[in-house]
Scaffold this motif. Structure first.
Motif, PDB file in Angstrom:
ATOM      1  N   THR A  36      38.098  47.760  34.915  1.00 49.17           N
ATOM      2  CA  THR A  36      38.286  49.084  35.466  1.00 49.17           C
ATOM      3  C   THR A  36      37.686  49.186  36.852  1.00 49.17           C
ATOM      4  O   THR A  36      36.715  49.877  37.088  1.00 49.17           O
ATOM      5  CB  THR A  36      37.657  50.139  34.546  1.00 49.17           C
ATOM      6  N   SER A  37      38.276  48.465  37.803  1.00 50.17           N
ATOM      7  CA  SER A  37      37.884  48.668  39.175  1.00 50.17           C
ATOM      8  C   SER A  37      38.480  49.991  39.632  1.00 50.17           C
ATOM      9  O   SER A  37      39.659  50.226  39.486  1.00 50.17           O
ATOM     10  CB  SER A  37      38.394  47.519  40.033  1.00 50.17           C
ATOM     11  N   ALA A  38      37.644  50.797  40.195  1.00 50.45           N
ATOM     12  CA  ALA A  38      38.008  52.201  40.346  1.00 50.45           C
ATOM     13  C   ALA A  38      39.073  52.495  41.390  1.00 50.45           C
ATOM     14  O   ALA A  38      39.533  53.610  41.503  1.00 50.45           O
ATOM     15  CB  ALA A  38      36.755  53.015  40.664  1.00 50.45           C
ATOM     16  N   HIS A  39      39.486  51.517  42.167  1.00 56.17           N
ATOM     17  CA  HIS A  39      40.430  51.810  43.236  1.00 56.17           C
ATOM     18  C   HIS A  39      41.870  51.724  42.780  1.00 56.17           C
ATOM     19  O   HIS A  39      42.442  50.659  42.657  1.00 56.17           O
ATOM     20  CB  HIS A  39      40.168  50.890  44.431  1.00 56.17           C
ATOM     21  N   GLY A  40      42.470  52.877  42.626  1.00 58.32           N
ATOM     22  CA  GLY A  40      43.756  53.036  41.971  1.00 58.32           C
ATOM     23  C   GLY A  40      44.900  52.258  42.560  1.00 58.32           C
ATOM     24  O   GLY A  40      45.727  51.728  41.826  1.00 58.32           O
ATOM     25  N   LYS A  42      45.117  49.345  44.098  1.00 62.27           N
ATOM     26  CA  LYS A  42      45.098  47.956  43.626  1.00 62.27           C
ATOM     27  C   LYS A  42      45.273  47.898  42.124  1.00 62.27           C
ATOM     28  O   LYS A  42      45.845  46.979  41.591  1.00 62.27           O
ATOM     29  CB  LYS A  42      43.762  47.312  43.964  1.00 62.27           C
ATOM     30  N   LYS A  43      44.743  48.918  41.494  1.00 65.06           N
ATOM     31  CA  LYS A  43      44.563  48.844  40.046  1.00 65.06           C
ATOM     32  C   LYS A  43      45.849  48.559  39.283  1.00 65.06           C
ATOM     33  O   LYS A  43      45.872  47.711  38.402  1.00 65.06           O
ATOM     34  CB  LYS A  43      43.944  50.123  39.525  1.00 65.06           C
ATOM     35  N   SER A  44      46.895  49.257  39.646  1.00 64.28           N
ATOM     36  CA  SER A  44      48.126  49.082  38.883  1.00 64.28           C
ATOM     37  C   SER A  44      48.692  47.681  39.074  1.00 64.28           C
ATOM     38  O   SER A  44      49.243  47.089  38.159  1.00 64.28           O
ATOM     39  CB  SER A  44      49.159  50.124  39.284  1.00 64.28           C
ATOM     40  N   ALA A  45      48.524  47.166  40.297  1.00 70.08           N
ATOM     41  CA  ALA A  45      48.993  45.801  40.539  1.00 70.08           C
ATOM     42  C   ALA A  45      48.178  44.811  39.729  1.00 70.08           C
ATOM     43  O   ALA A  45      48.711  43.895  39.101  1.00 70.08           O
ATOM     44  CB  ALA A  45      48.904  45.473  42.021  1.00 70.08           C
TER      45      ALA A  45
END
Length: 107
Positions: A36-40, A42-45
């Motif tokens: 759960t890295s908080a930066h959305g 990047k997150k989905s990728a």
DNA sequence: TAGTCACAGCGTCACTTATG
DNA sequence: CATAAGTGACGCTGTGACTA
């Protein structure tokens, strides 16, 4: 690759197994963590790639297991063939002997 | 010894089948 | 119906046996 535990059971009772007792296979070695890295953005990728890696890993395992089962099944069939061939041989012998006995009686 | 062939095992993709 | 599990097909790789 950095993947951690989140395991899935492979508890399927598939066929092919009209033949032999089954050996329980190894469980999946790894799984995916909830990174759960908080930066959305990047997150989905990241999620997508992780999802893909997990899928590939599971499929890899599944393919191995599938081949293992298939091999076992073939071996089992080969054994069965051998047994049946023996039985057949025995029956042919028996039939020959009985015919012989009958012939002598008739004569 | 290098080249070739047949074979087995693997990973991946695409599709099918089972399950909740 | 969405998702997971199972499987056939394909291409790649490693290995042992054989031959020139």
């Amino acid at each position: 690759m950095a993947v951690t535990g989140d395991e899935t059971e492979t508890g399927s009772a598939s066929d092919l197994t009209a033949c032999q007792q089954h050996i329980p296979s190894s469980s999946l070695p790894q799984g995916v963590a909830g990174a759960t890295s908080a930066h959305g953005s990047k997150k989905s990728a990241e999620d997508a790639t992780q999802k893909r890696e997990l899928r590939l890993m599971k499929n890899r395992e599944a393919a191995r297991e599938c081949r293992r089962k298939k091999k076992e099944y073939v071996k089992c069939l080969e054994n069965r063939v051998a047994v049946l061939e023996n039985q057949n041989k025995t029956l042919i012998e028996e039939l020959r002997a009985l015919k012989d006995i009958y012939r002598h009686k008739v004569e």
